[in-house]
Design an enzyme around this catalytic site. Sequence first.
Site, short mmCIF file in Angstrom:
data_model
loop_
_atom_site.label_atom_id
_atom_site.label_comp_id
_atom_site.label_asym_id
_atom_site.label_seq_id
_atom_site.Cartn_x
_atom_site.Cartn_y
_atom_site.Cartn_z
CB THR A 126 -5.33 5.24 6.56
OG1 THR A 126 -5.78 4.40 7.28
CG2 THR A 126 -3.58 5.46 7.08
N GLY A 127 -8.12 5.41 4.64
CA GLY A 127 -9.00 4.44 4.34
C GLY A 127 -9.62 4.77 2.81
N GLY A 165 -10.26 7.81 0.77
CA GLY A 165 -9.42 9.18 0.03
C GLY A 165 -10.18 10.62 0.08
CB THR A 196 -1.14 6.16 -0.14
OG1 THR A 196 -1.78 4.88 -0.09
CG2 THR A 196 -1.70 7.28 -0.62
NE ARG A 232 -7.69 7.71 -5.22
CZ ARG A 232 -7.64 8.15 -4.15
NH1 ARG A 232 -6.24 7.79 -4.10
NH2 ARG A 232 -8.97 7.44 -2.68
CB THR A 285 -2.58 5.07 3.81
OG1 THR A 285 -3.13 5.17 2.60
CG2 THR A 285 -1.74 6.38 3.52
N GLY A 341 -5.73 10.89 -4.24
CA GLY A 341 -6.68 10.54 -2.29
C GLY A 341 -6.45 10.76 -1.52
CG ASP A 342 -7.42 11.01 2.13
OD1 ASP A 342 -6.51 9.94 1.48
OD2 ASP A 342 -7.02 10.32 3.32
CB SER A 348 -0.80 0.23 1.46
OG SER A 348 -0.03 -0.40 2.67
N1 ASP Z 1 -6.01 6.48 1.52
C1 ASP Z 1 -5.57 5.84 0.99
C2 ASP Z 1 -6.56 6.50 -0.73
O1 ASP Z 1 -7.62 7.42 -0.50
C3 ASP Z 1 -5.62 4.54 0.53
C4 ASP Z 1 -5.90 3.67 2.06
O2 ASP Z 1 -5.68 4.66 2.93
O3 ASP Z 1 -6.58 3.02 2.15
O4 ASP Z 1 -5.19 7.15 -1.23
#
Ligand code: ASP
Length: 314
Positions: A217-218, A220, A184, A194, A166, A196-197, A45
Amino acid sequence: MMIICSENGKVGITTAMEVLKARGSALDAVEAGIRLVEANAEDHSVGLGGYPNLLGAVELDASLMDGSTRMSGAVGAIKGFAHPISIARAVLEKLPHVLLVGEGAERFAREMGFEEREMLTEAAAAAWREKLLRVMDAPTLAELPERRDLWRWVQLSSDPQRSGGTTNFIAMDSIGNLASGVSTSGWFAKYPGRLGDSPIIGAGNYADSRYGAATCTGMGEMAIRAGTARSAILHLQQGASPEEAGRRVMEDLDTLGGPYLSGMNVLILDAQGRHAGMTSHAEGRNYLVLDEAMTAPETFTRTLIATRQHWQGA
Ligand code: ASP
């Protein structure tokens, strides 16, 4: 002095603390810790070995924020460099900008002399092929680069529950300054380009030494829409504890609408050294804490705050 990080930061947390003990800054510690996660090919990741985008290219995102000045640096969708977190730091230190993406970020990295390398490992390439062949046949996979309907395949192939990961690091140094960093490879099989956050200051990363720092994380897209990391710090500023600030941002994420809602995780360290970790994924998600008096990192369980999750494929 203290470091908190996501569980996959285990390979870097001890080094990050050594940096602080040697009178390094919080920013130095965050960068040093994250570099070791980026170099860990076993982690799919982040950095080397990260899962690629829909076309099979590893595109990396990273950001750093110095809580003493709120100077920030970030790179997004960068290909072919070993340590995006260090490139993000160079953006912070050398440019009047905060965020560089794609070719511009790569050009800057080359100008700064950063190490170039292929970031797609054999294991990640094999996983990419195997996962995509679950939702498309081999001829479709072969013609993906030329297809005009790539957008449709994103909805099928990037299941947010299985695709993410991440690393998050937050450090408090010997003079009480805070810094935060995120790195990440983003979602598996994301649409090329793309972000993410993680590279978005205020979404996946925010540090203000007066109050605290927060990282995510998660999914984004949700943290971008809700301004999650910045909101957490505003709650601290208004007197909330890290646990309460974390609860409030998770509750806010739960009010988002639309067809694509998934899990989020937040880490918070306040200016008094109090910390909290949240998850909406499942019980048993952890984070790590190491302060200068401890001989080894301690594992803390994240508070589970369930948020609505549903994913509407094509
Ligand atoms: N937050 C990360 C993203 O959206 C991915 C992740 O943390 O799972 O790219």
